[in-house]
Design a protein around this motif. Structure first.
Motif, mmCIF file in Angstrom:
data_model
loop_
_atom_site.group_PDB
_atom_site.id
_atom_site.type_symbol
_atom_site.label_atom_id
_atom_site.label_comp_id
_atom_site.label_asym_id
_atom_site.label_seq_id
_atom_site.Cartn_x
_atom_site.Cartn_y
_atom_site.Cartn_z
ATOM 1 N N ARG A 32 0.795 -1.142 0.014
ATOM 2 C CA ARG A 32 -0.042 -0.039 -0.003
ATOM 3 C C ARG A 32 0.840 1.240 -0.040
ATOM 4 N NH1 ARG A 32 -3.986 -2.144 4.756
ATOM 5 N NH2 ARG A 32 -2.002 -2.839 5.280
ATOM 6 N N ALA A 33 1.812 1.326 0.789
ATOM 7 C CA ALA A 33 2.685 2.626 0.670
ATOM 8 C C ALA A 33 3.469 2.838 -0.496
ATOM 9 C CB ALA A 33 3.863 2.324 2.217
ATOM 10 N N GLN A 34 3.971 1.880 -1.077
ATOM 11 C CA GLN A 34 4.410 1.920 -2.566
ATOM 12 C C GLN A 34 3.390 2.239 -3.542
ATOM 13 O OE1 GLN A 34 6.310 -1.983 -3.501
ATOM 14 N NE2 GLN A 34 7.747 -1.513 -2.195
ATOM 15 N N VAL A 35 2.196 1.721 -3.478
ATOM 16 C CA VAL A 35 1.122 2.087 -4.637
ATOM 17 C C VAL A 35 0.902 3.607 -4.286
ATOM 18 C CG1 VAL A 35 -1.053 2.031 -5.142
ATOM 19 C CG2 VAL A 35 0.418 -0.077 -4.811
ATOM 20 N N ASP A 36 0.652 4.104 -2.800
ATOM 21 C CA ASP A 36 0.431 5.619 -2.582
ATOM 22 C C ASP A 36 1.371 6.261 -2.989
ATOM 23 O OD1 ASP A 36 -2.026 4.522 -1.620
ATOM 24 O OD2 ASP A 36 -1.420 4.734 0.492
ATOM 25 N N ALA A 37 2.645 6.022 -2.769
ATOM 26 C CA ALA A 37 3.808 6.909 -3.230
ATOM 27 C C ALA A 37 3.987 6.900 -4.615
ATOM 28 C CB ALA A 37 5.074 6.574 -2.763
ATOM 29 N N HIS A 38 3.511 5.855 -5.447
ATOM 30 C CA HIS A 38 3.740 5.998 -6.861
ATOM 31 C C HIS A 38 2.511 6.922 -7.174
ATOM 32 C CE1 HIS A 38 4.897 4.575 -10.717
ATOM 33 N NE2 HIS A 38 3.483 4.093 -10.980
ATOM 34 N N LEU A 39 1.280 6.701 -6.736
ATOM 35 C CA LEU A 39 0.384 7.505 -7.516
ATOM 36 C C LEU A 39 0.397 8.896 -7.010
ATOM 37 C CD1 LEU A 39 -2.709 4.997 -6.634
ATOM 38 C CD2 LEU A 39 -1.581 5.530 -8.847
ATOM 39 N N ALA A 40 0.752 9.241 -5.842
ATOM 40 C CA ALA A 40 1.045 10.552 -5.630
ATOM 41 C C ALA A 40 2.295 11.120 -6.534
ATOM 42 C CB ALA A 40 1.608 10.757 -4.209
ATOM 43 N N ALA A 41 3.290 10.445 -6.746
ATOM 44 C CA ALA A 41 4.208 11.246 -7.891
ATOM 45 C C ALA A 41 3.557 11.307 -9.223
ATOM 46 C CB ALA A 41 5.370 10.020 -7.998
ATOM 47 N N LEU A 42 2.528 10.341 -9.611
ATOM 48 C CA LEU A 42 1.913 10.212 -11.119
ATOM 49 C C LEU A 42 0.847 11.704 -10.914
ATOM 50 C CD1 LEU A 42 1.001 6.641 -11.734
ATOM 51 C CD2 LEU A 42 2.599 8.219 -12.986
ATOM 52 N N HIS A 43 0.152 11.859 -9.844
ATOM 53 C CA HIS A 43 -0.605 13.012 -9.992
ATOM 54 C C HIS A 43 0.097 14.454 -9.780
ATOM 55 C CE1 HIS A 43 -4.439 10.914 -9.690
ATOM 56 N NE2 HIS A 43 -3.703 9.996 -9.161
ATOM 57 N N ARG A 44 1.188 14.104 -9.142
ATOM 58 C CA ARG A 44 2.000 15.649 -8.791
ATOM 59 C C ARG A 44 2.722 15.941 -10.463
ATOM 60 N NH1 ARG A 44 4.695 13.892 -4.813
ATOM 61 N NH2 ARG A 44 6.314 12.666 -5.865
ATOM 62 N N ASP A 45 3.094 14.970 -11.042
ATOM 63 C CA ASP A 45 3.367 15.124 -12.404
ATOM 64 C C ASP A 45 2.391 15.765 -13.277
ATOM 65 O OD1 ASP A 45 5.882 14.305 -11.552
ATOM 66 O OD2 ASP A 45 5.735 12.216 -12.601
ATOM 67 N N LEU A 46 1.182 15.474 -13.176
ATOM 68 C CA LEU A 46 0.167 16.081 -13.806
ATOM 69 C C LEU A 46 -0.101 17.575 -13.757
ATOM 70 C CD1 LEU A 46 -3.056 13.598 -13.534
ATOM 71 C CD2 LEU A 46 -1.766 14.011 -15.423
ATOM 72 N N ARG A 47 0.154 18.252 -12.436
ATOM 73 C CA ARG A 47 0.097 19.614 -12.203
ATOM 74 C C ARG A 47 0.916 20.372 -12.900
ATOM 75 N NH1 ARG A 47 -0.218 18.669 -5.876
ATOM 76 N NH2 ARG A 47 -1.386 17.060 -5.997
#
Length: 131
Positions: free
Chosen positions: A116-131
């Motif tokens: 879960r921590a790895q998925v959450d971190a990866h998704l946070a990075a993907l969403h951060r890159d969208l901005r």
């Protein structure tokens, strides 16, 4: 197409029996039905070596499609309890096809799911890159 001795063993890597079974299925005529990816375990096959070998075979044998990921993305470890792998994979595929899926409510927690921590971190990075 035996894999024993073909790949180095790492501290954490792909489950050796799963890789061996996958390669045996390829040698017999095609990838296993319902293949979801390899679990990451202690003392498994080196992930980079297995990925490179499968990429080299991809021109000859159809491999399971995966959403594009950053060059340094190595996949998620699996744990006793984690996010449902098929839900995470579907989310990442939808994300790669055009952004976050509408109406996303979160992932179910299941046995042998993605960390879960790895998925959450990866998704946070993907969403951060969208901005």
């Amino acid at each position: 197409m035996d894999s024993p001795g073909m790949f180095q063993e790492g501290r954490r890597g792909y489950d050796r029996s799963q890789v061996d079974a996958y390669l045996a299925a390829l040698a017999a005529g095609g990838p296993p039905v319902g293949f979801q990816g390899f679990d990451t375990v202690r003392r498994g096959y080196d992930r980079a070596e297995v990925d490179a070998h499968l990429a080299a075979l991809s021109g000859v044998v159809p491999l399971p499609s995966a959403p594009p990921a950053p060059a340094d993305f190595r996949g998620f470890d699996t744990g006793v309890r984690g996010y449902d792998r098929s839900q995470v994979d579907a989310y990442l595929a939808a994300f790669a096809a055009g952004g976050p899926p509408a109406g996303f409510q979160g992932f179910d927690t299941v046995r042998r799911g993605y960390d879960r921590a790895q998925v959450d971190a990866h998704l946070a990075a993907l969403h951060r890159d969208l901005r």
